[in-house]
Design a protein around this motif. Structure first.
Motif, mmCIF file in Angstrom:
data_model
loop_
_atom_site.group_PDB
_atom_site.id
_atom_site.type_symbol
_atom_site.label_atom_id
_atom_site.label_comp_id
_atom_site.label_asym_id
_atom_site.label_seq_id
_atom_site.Cartn_x
_atom_site.Cartn_y
_atom_site.Cartn_z
ATOM 1 N N ALA A 36 0.817 -1.113 0.156
ATOM 2 C CA ALA A 36 -0.262 -0.021 0.078
ATOM 3 C C ALA A 36 0.943 1.221 0.162
ATOM 4 C CB ALA A 36 -0.988 0.066 1.002
ATOM 5 N N ASP A 37 0.408 2.137 -0.680
ATOM 6 C CA ASP A 37 1.238 3.548 -0.800
ATOM 7 C C ASP A 37 0.143 4.847 -0.308
ATOM 8 O OD1 ASP A 37 2.741 5.687 -1.313
ATOM 9 O OD2 ASP A 37 3.154 4.993 -3.410
ATOM 10 N N PRO A 38 -0.099 4.930 0.751
ATOM 11 C CA PRO A 38 -1.211 6.097 1.259
ATOM 12 C C PRO A 38 -1.136 7.178 0.937
ATOM 13 C CG PRO A 38 -0.107 4.929 3.093
ATOM 14 C CD PRO A 38 0.418 4.050 2.060
ATOM 15 N N GLY A 39 0.282 7.587 0.793
ATOM 16 C CA GLY A 39 0.713 8.880 0.507
ATOM 17 C C GLY A 39 0.026 9.315 -1.032
ATOM 18 N N GLU A 40 -0.114 8.387 -1.932
ATOM 19 C CA GLU A 40 -0.566 8.820 -3.256
ATOM 20 C C GLU A 40 -2.099 8.681 -3.362
ATOM 21 O OE1 GLU A 40 1.325 9.626 -5.631
ATOM 22 O OE2 GLU A 40 2.907 9.829 -4.458
ATOM 23 N N THR A 41 -2.974 8.467 -2.289
ATOM 24 C CA THR A 41 -4.187 8.495 -2.200
ATOM 25 C C THR A 41 -4.967 9.730 -2.906
ATOM 26 O OG1 THR A 41 -4.082 7.004 -0.536
ATOM 27 C CG2 THR A 41 -6.496 8.001 -0.868
ATOM 28 N N THR A 42 -6.136 9.659 -3.812
ATOM 29 C CA THR A 42 -6.755 10.451 -4.467
ATOM 30 C C THR A 42 -8.243 10.172 -4.540
ATOM 31 O OG1 THR A 42 -6.582 9.625 -6.632
ATOM 32 C CG2 THR A 42 -4.707 11.488 -5.945
ATOM 33 N N VAL A 43 -9.008 11.487 -4.504
ATOM 34 C CA VAL A 43 -10.493 11.059 -4.797
ATOM 35 C C VAL A 43 -10.724 11.853 -5.962
ATOM 36 C CG1 VAL A 43 -10.925 10.553 -2.411
ATOM 37 C CG2 VAL A 43 -11.218 12.876 -3.197
ATOM 38 N N SER A 44 -12.103 11.609 -6.552
ATOM 39 C CA SER A 44 -12.566 12.063 -7.799
ATOM 40 C C SER A 44 -13.953 12.029 -7.804
ATOM 41 C CB SER A 44 -11.766 11.612 -9.004
ATOM 42 O OG SER A 44 -12.054 10.222 -9.181
ATOM 43 N N ALA A 45 -14.695 12.807 -8.203
ATOM 44 C CA ALA A 45 -16.126 12.656 -8.752
ATOM 45 C C ALA A 45 -16.373 11.600 -9.963
ATOM 46 C CB ALA A 45 -16.665 14.065 -9.199
ATOM 47 N N GLU A 46 -17.475 10.765 -9.399
ATOM 48 C CA GLU A 46 -17.475 9.659 -10.302
ATOM 49 C C GLU A 46 -17.653 10.052 -11.943
ATOM 50 O OE1 GLU A 46 -20.695 5.910 -10.422
ATOM 51 O OE2 GLU A 46 -21.184 7.659 -9.557
ATOM 52 N N ASP A 47 -18.266 11.181 -12.105
ATOM 53 C CA ASP A 47 -18.366 11.666 -13.625
ATOM 54 C C ASP A 47 -17.379 12.330 -14.157
ATOM 55 O OD1 ASP A 47 -19.044 13.589 -11.770
ATOM 56 O OD2 ASP A 47 -20.927 14.271 -13.256
ATOM 57 N N GLU A 48 -16.203 12.649 -13.316
ATOM 58 C CA GLU A 48 -15.097 13.366 -13.297
ATOM 59 C C GLU A 48 -13.711 12.495 -12.942
ATOM 60 O OE1 GLU A 48 -15.090 17.481 -12.366
ATOM 61 O OE2 GLU A 48 -17.050 17.904 -13.115
ATOM 62 N N GLN A 49 -13.791 11.213 -13.083
ATOM 63 C CA GLN A 49 -12.464 10.624 -12.689
ATOM 64 C C GLN A 49 -11.135 11.147 -13.212
ATOM 65 O OE1 GLN A 49 -13.271 6.489 -12.541
ATOM 66 N NE2 GLN A 49 -15.501 6.777 -12.383
ATOM 67 N N GLY A 50 -11.130 11.952 -14.033
ATOM 68 C CA GLY A 50 -9.741 12.315 -14.410
ATOM 69 C C GLY A 50 -9.223 13.605 -13.584
ATOM 70 N N VAL A 51 -10.229 14.231 -12.854
ATOM 71 C CA VAL A 51 -10.052 15.190 -12.159
ATOM 72 C C VAL A 51 -9.671 14.564 -10.748
ATOM 73 C CG1 VAL A 51 -10.739 17.497 -11.130
ATOM 74 C CG2 VAL A 51 -11.463 16.699 -13.588
ATOM 75 N N ARG A 52 -8.496 14.555 -10.280
ATOM 76 C CA ARG A 52 -8.204 13.768 -8.920
ATOM 77 C C ARG A 52 -7.851 14.699 -7.728
ATOM 78 N NH1 ARG A 52 -6.900 7.859 -9.347
ATOM 79 N NH2 ARG A 52 -7.637 7.450 -11.363
ATOM 80 N N HIS A 53 -8.331 14.697 -6.583
ATOM 81 C CA HIS A 53 -7.922 15.672 -5.356
ATOM 82 C C HIS A 53 -7.110 14.673 -4.637
ATOM 83 C CE1 HIS A 53 -11.011 18.508 -6.645
ATOM 84 N NE2 HIS A 53 -11.703 17.166 -7.062
ATOM 85 N N ARG A 54 -5.991 15.406 -4.210
ATOM 86 C CA ARG A 54 -5.147 14.459 -3.166
ATOM 87 C C ARG A 54 -5.793 14.611 -1.856
ATOM 88 N NH1 ARG A 54 -0.148 13.309 -5.000
ATOM 89 N NH2 ARG A 54 0.461 12.909 -2.939
ATOM 90 N N VAL A 55 -5.408 13.465 -1.016
ATOM 91 C CA VAL A 55 -5.980 13.243 0.246
ATOM 92 C C VAL A 55 -4.845 13.683 1.356
ATOM 93 C CG1 VAL A 55 -6.636 11.345 1.790
ATOM 94 C CG2 VAL A 55 -7.624 11.619 -0.721
ATOM 95 N N PHE A 56 -3.715 13.308 0.955
ATOM 96 C CA PHE A 56 -2.571 13.487 2.037
ATOM 97 C C PHE A 56 -1.450 14.580 1.430
ATOM 98 C CE2 PHE A 56 -3.784 8.933 2.917
ATOM 99 C CZ PHE A 56 -3.958 9.413 4.375
ATOM 100 N N CYS A 57 -0.785 15.192 2.248
ATOM 101 C CA CYS A 57 0.210 15.962 1.851
ATOM 102 C C CYS A 57 1.150 15.510 1.064
ATOM 103 C CB CYS A 57 0.765 17.007 3.060
ATOM 104 S SG CYS A 57 2.071 18.049 2.831
ATOM 105 N N ASP A 58 1.803 14.408 1.904
ATOM 106 C CA ASP A 58 2.810 13.610 1.170
ATOM 107 C C ASP A 58 4.208 14.136 0.868
ATOM 108 O OD1 ASP A 58 3.428 10.826 0.767
ATOM 109 O OD2 ASP A 58 3.334 11.311 -1.641
ATOM 110 N N LEU A 59 4.449 15.573 1.634
ATOM 111 C CA LEU A 59 5.776 16.020 1.439
ATOM 112 C C LEU A 59 6.834 15.151 2.043
ATOM 113 C CD1 LEU A 59 5.131 19.851 1.830
ATOM 114 C CD2 LEU A 59 5.723 18.561 -0.317
#
Length: 86
Positions: A36-59
């Motif tokens: 698992a690589d939790p730092g790379e977790t993103t979310v997107s709207a079902e109808d806009e899966q190409g637009v992803r929002h980061r969940v973690f800072c991950d710096l």
């Protein structure tokens, strides 16, 4: 091909913030699994899966780990809730 595969797990959430909170919980739980690589977790709207929002800072932190606070958090980065240094 890189040899790296991504698992997409659709869930229902009422809005972006609720989706990000749920994703943080699932990613932190999944972090006990070596691949698992939790730092790379993103979310997107079902109808806009190409637009992803980061969940973690991950710096990257000076200690070598990565910040696991929410993306766009205020204050210093940290490996866990409760504080740290950016």
């Amino acid at each position: 091909m890189s040899g790296r595969w991504v698992v997409h797990l659709p869930v229902a959430a009422s809005d972006l913030l609720a989706a990000q909170r749920l994703a943080r919980v699932v990613a932190r739980w999944a972090s006990v699994l070596p691949p698992a690589d939790p730092g790379e977790t993103t979310v997107s709207a079902e109808d806009e899966q190409g637009v992803r929002h980061r969940v973690f800072c991950d710096l990257r932190l000076p200690t070598g780990g990565r910040c696991l606070l929410r993306a766009d958090h205020d204050g210093d980065c940290a490996r866990r809730l409760g504080g740290g240094r950016r």
